[in-house]
Write a protein that holds these residues in place. Structure first.
Motif, PDB file in Angstrom:
ATOM      1  N   PRO A  16       2.719  -8.135  -7.244  1.00  0.00           N
ATOM      2  CA  PRO A  16       1.822  -6.681  -7.134  1.00  0.00           C
ATOM      3  C   PRO A  16       1.277  -6.517  -8.429  1.00  0.00           C
ATOM      4  O   PRO A  16       1.755  -6.971  -9.523  1.00  0.00           O
ATOM      5  CB  PRO A  16       2.782  -5.807  -6.638  1.00  0.00           C
ATOM      6  N   GLU A  28       2.131  -0.609  -5.747  1.00  0.00           N
ATOM      7  CA  GLU A  28       2.118  -0.664  -4.188  1.00  0.00           C
ATOM      8  C   GLU A  28       2.895  -1.784  -3.589  1.00  0.00           C
ATOM      9  O   GLU A  28       2.402  -2.994  -3.690  1.00  0.00           O
ATOM     10  CB  GLU A  28       0.777  -0.442  -3.634  1.00  0.00           C
ATOM     11  N   SER A  29       4.144  -1.432  -3.154  1.00  0.00           N
ATOM     12  CA  SER A  29       4.853  -2.708  -2.368  1.00  0.00           C
ATOM     13  C   SER A  29       4.353  -3.311  -1.344  1.00  0.00           C
ATOM     14  O   SER A  29       4.385  -4.236  -0.916  1.00  0.00           O
ATOM     15  CB  SER A  29       6.366  -2.490  -2.594  1.00  0.00           C
ATOM     16  N   TYR A  30       3.906  -2.506  -0.413  1.00  0.00           N
ATOM     17  CA  TYR A  30       3.320  -2.651   0.709  1.00  0.00           C
ATOM     18  C   TYR A  30       2.000  -1.632   1.191  1.00  0.00           C
ATOM     19  O   TYR A  30       2.211  -0.458   0.932  1.00  0.00           O
ATOM     20  CB  TYR A  30       4.285  -2.434   1.883  1.00  0.00           C
ATOM     21  N   ARG A  31       0.945  -2.219   1.537  1.00  0.00           N
ATOM     22  CA  ARG A  31      -0.246  -1.486   1.913  1.00  0.00           C
ATOM     23  C   ARG A  31      -0.918  -2.285   3.047  1.00  0.00           C
ATOM     24  O   ARG A  31      -1.491  -3.405   2.789  1.00  0.00           O
ATOM     25  CB  ARG A  31      -1.169  -1.129   0.692  1.00  0.00           C
ATOM     26  N   ARG A  32      -0.905  -1.830   4.286  1.00  0.00           N
ATOM     27  CA  ARG A  32      -1.134  -2.758   5.482  1.00  0.00           C
ATOM     28  C   ARG A  32      -2.667  -3.274   5.350  1.00  0.00           C
ATOM     29  O   ARG A  32      -2.904  -4.445   5.446  1.00  0.00           O
ATOM     30  CB  ARG A  32      -0.975  -1.894   6.784  1.00  0.00           C
ATOM     31  N   GLU A  33      -3.557  -2.547   4.934  1.00  0.00           N
ATOM     32  CA  GLU A  33      -5.116  -2.970   4.760  1.00  0.00           C
ATOM     33  C   GLU A  33      -5.180  -4.054   3.810  1.00  0.00           C
ATOM     34  O   GLU A  33      -5.844  -5.067   3.928  1.00  0.00           O
ATOM     35  CB  GLU A  33      -5.906  -1.738   4.570  1.00  0.00           C
ATOM     36  N   LEU A  34      -4.461  -3.816   2.525  1.00  0.00           N
ATOM     37  CA  LEU A  34      -4.404  -4.817   1.467  1.00  0.00           C
ATOM     38  C   LEU A  34      -3.884  -6.069   2.071  1.00  0.00           C
ATOM     39  O   LEU A  34      -4.438  -7.300   1.960  1.00  0.00           O
ATOM     40  CB  LEU A  34      -3.936  -4.363   0.178  1.00  0.00           C
ATOM     41  N   TYR A  35      -2.691  -6.177   2.821  1.00  0.00           N
ATOM     42  CA  TYR A  35      -2.075  -7.371   3.358  1.00  0.00           C
ATOM     43  C   TYR A  35      -3.112  -8.012   4.262  1.00  0.00           C
ATOM     44  O   TYR A  35      -3.072  -9.259   4.335  1.00  0.00           O
ATOM     45  CB  TYR A  35      -0.900  -7.129   3.828  1.00  0.00           C
ATOM     46  N   GLN A  36      -3.716  -7.373   5.269  1.00  0.00           N
ATOM     47  CA  GLN A  36      -4.491  -7.741   6.167  1.00  0.00           C
ATOM     48  C   GLN A  36      -5.739  -8.639   5.579  1.00  0.00           C
ATOM     49  O   GLN A  36      -6.121  -9.459   5.897  1.00  0.00           O
ATOM     50  CB  GLN A  36      -5.093  -6.581   7.078  1.00  0.00           C
ATOM     51  N   GLU A  37      -6.202  -7.810   4.418  1.00  0.00           N
ATOM     52  CA  GLU A  37      -7.498  -8.504   3.839  1.00  0.00           C
ATOM     53  C   GLU A  37      -6.919  -9.836   3.070  1.00  0.00           C
ATOM     54  O   GLU A  37      -7.946 -10.693   2.808  1.00  0.00           O
ATOM     55  CB  GLU A  37      -7.944  -7.563   2.594  1.00  0.00           C
ATOM     56  N   LYS A 131      11.376  -5.680   4.534  1.00  0.00           N
ATOM     57  CA  LYS A 131      10.897  -5.166   5.887  1.00  0.00           C
ATOM     58  C   LYS A 131      11.042  -6.171   6.695  1.00  0.00           C
ATOM     59  O   LYS A 131      10.800  -7.293   6.536  1.00  0.00           O
ATOM     60  CB  LYS A 131       9.272  -4.781   5.279  1.00  0.00           C
TER      61      LYS A 131
END
Length: 181
Positions: A16, A28-37, A131
């Protein structure tokens, strides 16, 4: 976020972006929209945390379909050697493993897709956080013997502390005979 390819489909080390100053740090260890990108589409539904004293080895664990889990793992405190073993029978990397050194100071993470057996050894007293993309389901638990010589895994430690349950898991040859994945 930096993605480090491992040569295994869907298995990534993640670094990160850390923002720090004299007060400390933030990331940010997890951010759904970033991971999806980034092409990571896992939908995480459960968080788990464990503490392990130095020398503790946990694994190699998995859940069988339809309760198989992807995991996003990291160390909050300490250092662990993390292992992912590909148990997807149709995968070109079936039976091979990948190792990542997870360190609290680096904040690096390991994304392990469903279809991998997972384990780690605590190189220091460590708090391990992960997670999961599916809920824990006891009847779907599976495992492979951590020290099966056919796997060639170097855990980097001699005489680890291993639970009774993990000491009697089947070897990989027995797993290959099962219809799990």
């Amino acid at each position: 976020m930096k993605i480090i390819e491992t040569g295994f489909d869907g298995l990534y080390e993640l670094e990160p972006n850390i923002f720090g100053d004299k007060r400390g740090y933030f990331f940010e260890s997890y951010r759904r929209e970033l991971y999806q990108e980034l092409g990571i589409r896992e939908d995480f539904v459960q968080d788990n945390e464990s503490f392990s004293v130095k020398g503790t080895l946990r694994g190699l664990h998995f859940q069988k379909p339809p309760h198989a889990q992807a995991k996003l793992v990291r160390v909050i405190h300490g250092k662990v050697l993390d292992i992912a073993l590909d148990i997807r029978k149709d995968s070109p990397t079936y039976g091979k493993h990948h190792t990542v050194l997870l360190e609290a100071e680096r904040h690096n993470m390991f994304l392990i897709p469903a279809g991998f057996a997972h384990g780690f050894v605590a190189l220091e007293d460590s708090v391990f956080f992960y997670k999961c993309s599916n809920y824990y389901h006891k009847e779907s638990e599976g495992g492979i013997l951590w020290n099966d010589t056919s796997l060639g895994i170097d855990w980097g430690i001699s005489n680890p502390i291993v639970s009774e349950k993990d000491q009697v898991l089947p070897n990989f040859a027995a797993y290959k005979q099962s219809p799990a994945f």
